[in-house]
Design an enzyme around this catalytic site. Structure first.
Site, short mmCIF file in Angstrom:
data_model
loop_
_atom_site.label_atom_id
_atom_site.label_comp_id
_atom_site.label_asym_id
_atom_site.label_seq_id
_atom_site.Cartn_x
_atom_site.Cartn_y
_atom_site.Cartn_z
N CYS A 189 -15.61 2.69 -28.11
CA CYS A 189 -16.91 3.33 -28.35
C CYS A 189 -17.58 3.66 -27.01
CB CYS A 189 -17.80 2.43 -29.19
SG CYS A 189 -17.09 1.96 -30.77
N GLU A 226 4.98 -6.39 1.68
CA GLU A 226 4.71 -6.94 0.35
C GLU A 226 4.25 -5.85 -0.62
OE1 GLU A 226 0.29 -8.75 1.12
OE2 GLU A 226 1.96 -10.02 1.73
N GLY A 240 3.89 -3.76 -4.18
CA GLY A 240 3.77 -4.11 -5.58
C GLY A 240 3.94 -2.89 -6.45
N ARG A 241 2.91 -2.04 -6.48
CA ARG A 241 2.91 -0.85 -7.34
C ARG A 241 4.15 0.01 -7.13
NH1 ARG A 241 -1.84 1.81 -9.16
NH2 ARG A 241 -3.01 0.72 -7.53
N GLY A 291 0.78 -1.23 0.00
CA GLY A 291 0.00 0.00 0.00
C GLY A 291 0.81 1.27 0.00
N TYR A 306 -0.50 -2.46 -12.40
CA TYR A 306 -1.96 -2.39 -12.55
C TYR A 306 -2.33 -1.69 -13.86
CZ TYR A 306 -1.83 -3.78 -7.68
OH TYR A 306 -1.59 -4.45 -6.52
#
Length: 381
Positions: A316, A242, A244-245, A206, A345
């Protein structure tokens, strides 16, 4: 017209991961959350640097087994695990299974007992820790994630046969700056030790990524110093994170060409090849994806007047918006737009089959070099 392309700068990724590892106290275990970007090149690059990988589906377990055979995932997480999911985690030799509810714990115990194994478990706890300023809150109130503290205490004190409860996992929010992430981590460890005598605590990820400022970085050094204080207070606790981003976001970019520019009721629209079916991040987070403009050498087509623009894709739907900008300057047909911070992501969360457009290409390289080479190509190649 060249198809859009994702560029993964694996050298930059390795440098980022090493810097994160160096900023953390040595006893802190650094896991990479595969959900952020499961690209095989990303996983191979991170494998010798991180202490392990956190998977959250059978698909991620399979990807890790294919890319890194013989290396068991460090953690398996996620709500709604089926018996097949739990069995797959046991078969994969996952070091720690993060259990989300008393019922899930009972099912895991039954599966482990039936196969003569012992499941090593962390209980995911939904703690009432406040996180003001977080971009996404997953704890502290009614939530599908984790179990109430009282249920976790009961599970820790009376685990079913086949289960070895090692401690606590708590991923309570995302978008946390370093001081807030450290405060949350300390609160989680305090609770885990006091209430369930946890030997291990995973405080989740986070860590914030600021899409409004591509040059900003999470303060890993400050966070590492704060975690050192936590370890000083609890020297016997095995602590892991842990992210990630925050590890991969800055090491990927999405490049695409401008197909058309036009005014609509006085506002400029820039239409690019691809769109949010390739790069879902701006739609998912509700932000303008940062981009730079690489002028097409020799292009003589229509061009905006340098004022505010909305960058859209080929879908569209009016929701196919990648970015807004009032500072990008003139943008013309054939120019290359390089969307930064597309290393997490992005493609892996995109609704890639909507309208069945061609997928992007994927290459390894330096973003600036690739963009410059693209902008030198003649339009139509």
């Amino acid at each position: 017209m060249t198809r859009p392309v994702y560029v993964h700068d694996l050298d930059a990724l390795a440098g980022q991961a090493r810097a994160v590892r160096a900023a953390l106290p040595q006893p802190v275990e650094l896991l990479y959350a595969v959900k952020a970007n499961p690209d095989p090149g990303v996983l191979r690059t991170l494998a010798p640097i991180v202490d392990g990988f956190e998977a959250a589906s059978r698909g991620e377990l399979r990807r890790l087994a294919e890319v890194l055979p013989g290396r068991a995932p460090a953690a398996y997480a996620g709500p709604g695990k089926t018996d097949a999911d739990l069995a797959a985690a046991l078969d994969a030799g996952v070091h720690r299974i993060h259990v989300e509810s008393p019922a899930e714990l009972a099912r895991l115990g039954a599966l482990a007992t039936a196969t003569g194994r012992s499941a090593q478990v962390l209980l995911r706890v939904n703690l009432p820790v406040e996180a003001p300023g977080a971009s996404l809150v997953m704890g502290g109130g009614p939530s599908p994630f984790g179990m109430d503290p009282a249920d976790a205490v009961g599970c820790a004190r009376r685990p079913p046969a086949g289960v070895d409860v090692r401690g606590v996992h708590a991923h309570l929010a995302s978008g946390l700056d370093a001081p807030l992430a450290a405060t949350v981590a300390a609160a989680v460890v305090d609770w885990a030790v006091a209430e369930v005598d946890a030997a291990e605590v995973d405080v989740g990820g986070g860590m914030t990524v600021d899409y409004t400022d591509p040059d900003a970085r999470f303060d890993w050094e400050g966070y590492g110093l704060a975690l050192a204080d936590v370890l000083d207070s609890y020297p016997g606790v095995r602590l892991r994170i842990e992210p990630g981003r925050s590890v991969t976001a800055h090491c990927g970019a999405y490049l695409t060409e401008v197909i058309d520019v036009k005014r609509s009721y006085g506002e400029w629209f820039v239409v690019v090849a691809g769109g949010t079916h390739h790069l879902r991040t701006p739609a998912a987070k509700g932000h303008a994806q940062p981009f730079t403009v690489h002028r097409r050498r020799g292009a003589a087509g229509p061009r905006t007047d340098g004022g505010p623009v909305t960058v859209v894709g080929q879908l569209c739907t009016p929701k196919d918006v990648l970015s807004f900008s009032s500072t990008a300057g003139p943008i013309g047909v054939g120019d290359v737009l390089a969307f930064a911070m597309a290393g997490a992501y992005a493609w892996n969360i995109s609704h890639r089959d909507f309208l069945l457009h061609e997928p992007p290409h994927f290459i390894i390289g330096d973003l600036r070099e690739v963009a410059a080479e693209w902008a030198g190509r003649p339009l139509g190649r």
